[in-house]
Design a protein around this motif. Structure first.
Motif, short mmCIF file in Angstrom:
data_model
loop_
_atom_site.label_atom_id
_atom_site.label_comp_id
_atom_site.label_asym_id
_atom_site.label_seq_id
_atom_site.Cartn_x
_atom_site.Cartn_y
_atom_site.Cartn_z
N THR A 92 0.82 -1.21 0.00
CA THR A 92 0.00 0.00 0.00
C THR A 92 0.86 1.26 0.00
OG1 THR A 92 -1.77 -1.13 1.18
CG2 THR A 92 -1.77 1.27 1.28
N THR A 93 0.48 2.21 -0.83
CA THR A 93 1.13 3.52 -0.86
C THR A 93 0.27 4.57 -0.16
OG1 THR A 93 2.18 2.99 -2.98
CG2 THR A 93 2.11 5.31 -2.35
N ASP A 94 -1.04 4.55 -0.47
CA ASP A 94 -1.99 5.47 0.14
C ASP A 94 -2.99 4.65 0.95
OD1 ASP A 94 -3.85 7.32 0.85
OD2 ASP A 94 -4.40 7.93 -1.18
N PRO A 95 -2.85 4.64 2.28
CA PRO A 95 -3.73 3.81 3.11
C PRO A 95 -5.13 4.38 3.31
CG PRO A 95 -2.22 5.04 4.49
CD PRO A 95 -1.84 5.35 3.07
N ALA A 96 -5.38 5.58 2.83
CA ALA A 96 -6.66 6.24 3.12
C ALA A 96 -7.86 5.45 2.57
CB ALA A 96 -6.66 7.65 2.55
N CYS A 97 -7.72 4.90 1.36
CA CYS A 97 -8.84 4.17 0.74
C CYS A 97 -9.23 2.96 1.58
CB CYS A 97 -8.47 3.73 -0.67
SG CYS A 97 -8.39 5.07 -1.87
N GLU A 98 -8.24 2.14 1.93
CA GLU A 98 -8.54 0.94 2.70
C GLU A 98 -9.03 1.29 4.10
OE1 GLU A 98 -6.47 -3.22 4.21
OE2 GLU A 98 -5.46 -1.96 2.75
N ALA A 99 -8.50 2.36 4.67
CA ALA A 99 -8.94 2.78 6.00
C ALA A 99 -10.43 3.11 6.00
CB ALA A 99 -8.13 3.98 6.48
N GLU A 100 -10.89 3.76 4.94
CA GLU A 100 -12.31 4.12 4.84
C GLU A 100 -13.17 2.87 4.72
OE1 GLU A 100 -16.14 4.87 3.19
OE2 GLU A 100 -14.53 3.90 2.06
N ILE A 101 -12.69 1.87 3.95
CA ILE A 101 -13.43 0.62 3.79
C ILE A 101 -13.57 -0.09 5.12
CG2 ILE A 101 -13.46 -1.63 2.63
CD1 ILE A 101 -11.57 -0.29 0.50
N ARG A 102 -12.45 -0.21 5.82
CA ARG A 102 -12.45 -0.92 7.11
C ARG A 102 -13.29 -0.16 8.15
NH1 ARG A 102 -9.31 -5.27 7.32
NH2 ARG A 102 -7.79 -5.57 5.63
N LYS A 103 -13.31 1.14 8.06
CA LYS A 103 -14.12 1.93 8.99
C LYS A 103 -15.61 1.63 8.76
CE LYS A 103 -14.96 6.73 10.45
NZ LYS A 103 -16.39 6.84 10.08
N ARG A 104 -16.04 1.60 7.52
CA ARG A 104 -17.43 1.29 7.20
C ARG A 104 -17.81 -0.10 7.69
NH1 ARG A 104 -16.72 1.60 1.55
NH2 ARG A 104 -18.40 0.08 1.41
N LEU A 105 -16.95 -1.06 7.44
CA LEU A 105 -17.24 -2.43 7.86
C LEU A 105 -17.25 -2.54 9.38
CD1 LEU A 105 -15.16 -4.46 5.25
CD2 LEU A 105 -17.65 -4.47 5.50
N ALA A 106 -16.31 -1.87 10.04
CA ALA A 106 -16.26 -1.93 11.51
C ALA A 106 -17.54 -1.37 12.11
CB ALA A 106 -15.05 -1.16 12.02
N GLU A 107 -18.01 -0.25 11.56
CA GLU A 107 -19.25 0.34 12.07
C GLU A 107 -20.43 -0.59 11.86
OE1 GLU A 107 -19.44 4.03 10.00
OE2 GLU A 107 -18.06 5.07 11.36
#
Length: 227
Positions: free
Chosen positions: A125-140
Motif C-alpha cells: 500500500t502507498t496510500d492507506p486512506a482508501c482501505e482505512a475508509e473501507i475498514r471503517k465502514r465495515l467496523a461500524e
C-alpha cells in the motif's frame, strides 16, 4: 459511481498492506471481484436480474473504466446467467484492477526476480486512506445494529460468499460474532433469502442481483473444507 469500485475494495482488503501479497483464496477473490463489478452496475441502475439472466437496462457509461467495458460487452452480447458472468469476468480482472490502483497511487508495483528469471509482483500500500475508509465502514456495520448503506451491505455479503472474513483481521474471540453479523446484514438486505425483498434494506432490484451472484460464488467454490 463512487471513487473506488467494489472490486477494488475487495482487493485492498485481501492484500497485505506491507508485504503486498494476496491472502486467502485466490479463486474466491477473483470470483468476488467479478461479482463486485456487476454489483456496482446494479447499484448504478445499469443492469438487473430478469428471468434467470443478467440484462442491461441502461447502457449509459458510468465513468468507471472496467465497469463500462463490462457494461458495453453485456449490452452487445446475449444474456448470461450470474454463474456464467462471474466465470467470464474473473480471468485477468485482478491484473486490470491492480494496474488501475497502481496508476492512481493507491498501491505500488514491486517487481522482484526470483531464480534469475521468474518475475514476482508484490503490491504494498502507498496510500492507506482508501482501505482505512473501507475498514471503517465495515467496523461500524459489525459493531452496531445500524442499517448499513447499500454498498456496505453488498460488500459484507460478498465477504461471506467468498469466505474472506479473515481479511478483516479480527482477534479470534471476535471472529464468530463478526461472521454472524455479516450474515445478519446479508439476510436483512435480502441477499441470502432471509428477508422479503419488499422489506429489504436495499432496493429490490439490487438485492436480486447480489443474491443471485452470491449464490453463484457459493456454488463455484463448493462446500468449505472441514478442519
Amino acid at each position: 459511481m463512487t471513487s473506488i469500485a467494489l472490486a477494488e475494495e475487495l482487493l485492498l482488503l485481501a492484500y497485505d498492506d506491507q508485504t503486498g501479497k494476496a491472502t486467502g483464496s485466490r479463486i474466491g477473490l477473483d470470483l468476488g471481484m467479478a461479482a463486485a463489478v456487476l454489483v456496482d452496475l446494479a447499484l448504478a441502475g445499469r443492469i438487473a436480474y430478469v428471468n434467470g439472466n443478467i440484462v442491461v437496462t441502461d447502457a449509459t457509461p458510468t465513468g468507471e473504466p472496467i465497469a463500462d467495458l463490462v457494461l458495453a460487452k453485456a449490452a452487445g452480447d446475449s444474456p448470461h446467467t450470474p454463474a456464467q458472468w462471474v466465470q467470464r469476468l474473473r480471468h485477468r480482472l485482478r491484473e486490470r484492477v491492480l494496474e488501475d490502483l497502481v496508476s492512481r497511487g493507491v498501491i505500488r508495483d514491486v517487481d522482484e526476480t526470483q531464480l534469475g528469471a521468474i518475475h514476482v509482483h508484490r503490491y504494498p500500500t502507498t496510500d492507506p486512506a482508501c482501505e482505512a475508509e473501507i475498514r471503517k465502514r465495515l467496523a461500524e456495520a459489525l459493531i452496531t445494529d445500524a442499517i448499513p448503506d447499500e454498498r456496505t451491505a453488498a460488500l459484507a455479503t460478498l465477504l461471506v460468499a467468498t469466505r474472506m472474513e479473515p481479511a478483516l483481521r479480527l482477534p479470534p474471540e471476535e471472529q464468530a460474532r463478526a461472521h454472524e453479523r455479516l450474515e445478519e446484514i446479508a439476510n436483512g438486505a435480502g441477499f441470502a433469502g432471509g428477508a422479503n425483498l419488499e422489506d429489504s434494506i436495499v432496493r429490490p432490484s439490487v438485492a436480486l442481483v447480489v443474491a443471485t451472484l452470491s449464490r453463484a460464488i457459493t456454488a463455484a467454490l463448493g462446500a468449505p473444507k472441514t478442519p
